[in-house]
Scaffold this motif. Sequence first.
Motif, PDB file in Angstrom:
ATOM      1  N   SER A  86     -73.532  14.345   1.729  1.00 30.24           N
ATOM      2  CA  SER A  86     -73.960  15.489   0.911  1.00 30.24           C
ATOM      3  C   SER A  86     -73.301  15.448  -0.464  1.00 30.24           C
ATOM      4  O   SER A  86     -72.140  15.056  -0.597  1.00 30.24           O
ATOM      5  CB  SER A  86     -73.591  16.787   1.624  1.00 30.24           C
ATOM      6  N   GLU A  87     -74.045  15.854  -1.489  1.00 34.35           N
ATOM      7  CA  GLU A  87     -73.483  15.851  -2.840  1.00 34.35           C
ATOM      8  C   GLU A  87     -72.709  17.135  -3.138  1.00 34.35           C
ATOM      9  O   GLU A  87     -71.743  17.107  -3.902  1.00 34.35           O
ATOM     10  CB  GLU A  87     -74.588  15.622  -3.876  1.00 34.35           C
ATOM     11  N   MET A  92     -69.383  16.228   4.172  1.00 38.17           N
ATOM     12  CA  MET A  92     -70.495  16.267   5.123  1.00 38.17           C
ATOM     13  C   MET A  92     -71.467  15.106   4.979  1.00 38.17           C
ATOM     14  O   MET A  92     -71.675  14.596   3.874  1.00 38.17           O
ATOM     15  CB  MET A  92     -71.278  17.566   4.945  1.00 38.17           C
ATOM     16  N   VAL A  93     -72.072  14.736   6.103  1.00 38.22           N
ATOM     17  CA  VAL A  93     -73.147  13.748   6.090  1.00 38.22           C
ATOM     18  C   VAL A  93     -74.412  14.445   6.576  1.00 38.22           C
ATOM     19  O   VAL A  93     -74.406  15.078   7.635  1.00 38.22           O
ATOM     20  CB  VAL A  93     -72.804  12.545   6.989  1.00 38.22           C
TER      21      VAL A  93
END
Lengths: 140, 140
Positions: A86-87, A92-93
């Motif tokens: 996540s950007e 997080m992925v």
Amino acid sequence: MNEKLKLENQLCFPLYACAKEIVRRYTPLLEPLGLTYTQYIAMMVMWEHKSISVRDMGKLLFLDSGTLTPMLKKMEKAGWISRKRSEEDERMVMVSITAEGEKLHDRAEAIPSKMAGCVALEGDEALQIYTLLHKLMKSF
Amino acid sequence: MNEKLKLENQLCFPLYACAKEIVRRYTPLLEPLGLTYTQYIAMMVMWEHKSISVRDMGKLLFLDSGTLTPMLKKMEKAGWISRKRSEEDERMVMVSITAEGEKLHDRAEAIPSKMAGCVALEGDEALQIYTLLHKLMKSF
DNA sequence: TACAATTAGATTGTATACAACCTAAACTTT
DNA sequence: AAAGTTTAGGTTGTATACAATCTAATTGTA
């Protein structure tokens, strides 16, 4: 001998045995799709959510990263999902479903009714056990 | 989306999740005894039967030799059981409990009541689920 | 009695599970 | 802002599970 230490008096044991046996019966139905049972329930999450963090999937499936990370990598390699950090929050992925993953949904359509035939419970009993297990699960 | 392919509509999933979670809660209780959950149910068989073939243990626990053989070897190394090929029928391996294995029984005595506190079901519900799971298990 | 079929365990390979630990990122607190 | 804490995933190590396959022993049968 302590009666409470007899196998037949355990509540956990039939839970353990029934879960294993039913998962085992899913196997031949899932095999043509190339899915294992755990991958199947992960795909259920994906079919419904389209995109979700590993963390949230873990909460839904009661699985931790030690189980999910290697499995999701395999599923990514198979082309059903993609993984991207996540950007907004780089911890997080995010897992997202692919077109290939959506295609699996159609092929999985027949599975629930096929499995229903494997469970030797009357309709009423299936509902009872469903209700009780959900109550138990929500207490975790 | 097919409602039947939603996680919340599955019967197998709560079975799978509840079984895993309850086994997980056994772990800290079994750890001081050096037992895993599967070894614990194998010891239950041993406490009751004293001597049994791998085959019969497998039927009681719904486990095959691929699971039992390596596990029983570990349990033999730990000193709780002994393994010896039967003389009447050399295909069979008989598993017998040792004095050390009997000692474990005393130390395990407190476990069932400790576990009962982990299950958030009223007495009646626990009996219901027990009955339904046994019915399901017997249909295998 | 040969010989095919079955049976019991053991072995191999693949796939979970999860505890324990690690790293990096984000959040809290002073 | 710096330091401590929490959080998300990844990694490592151990322990199942089970399908598939193998070997040796036993049983069934022509």
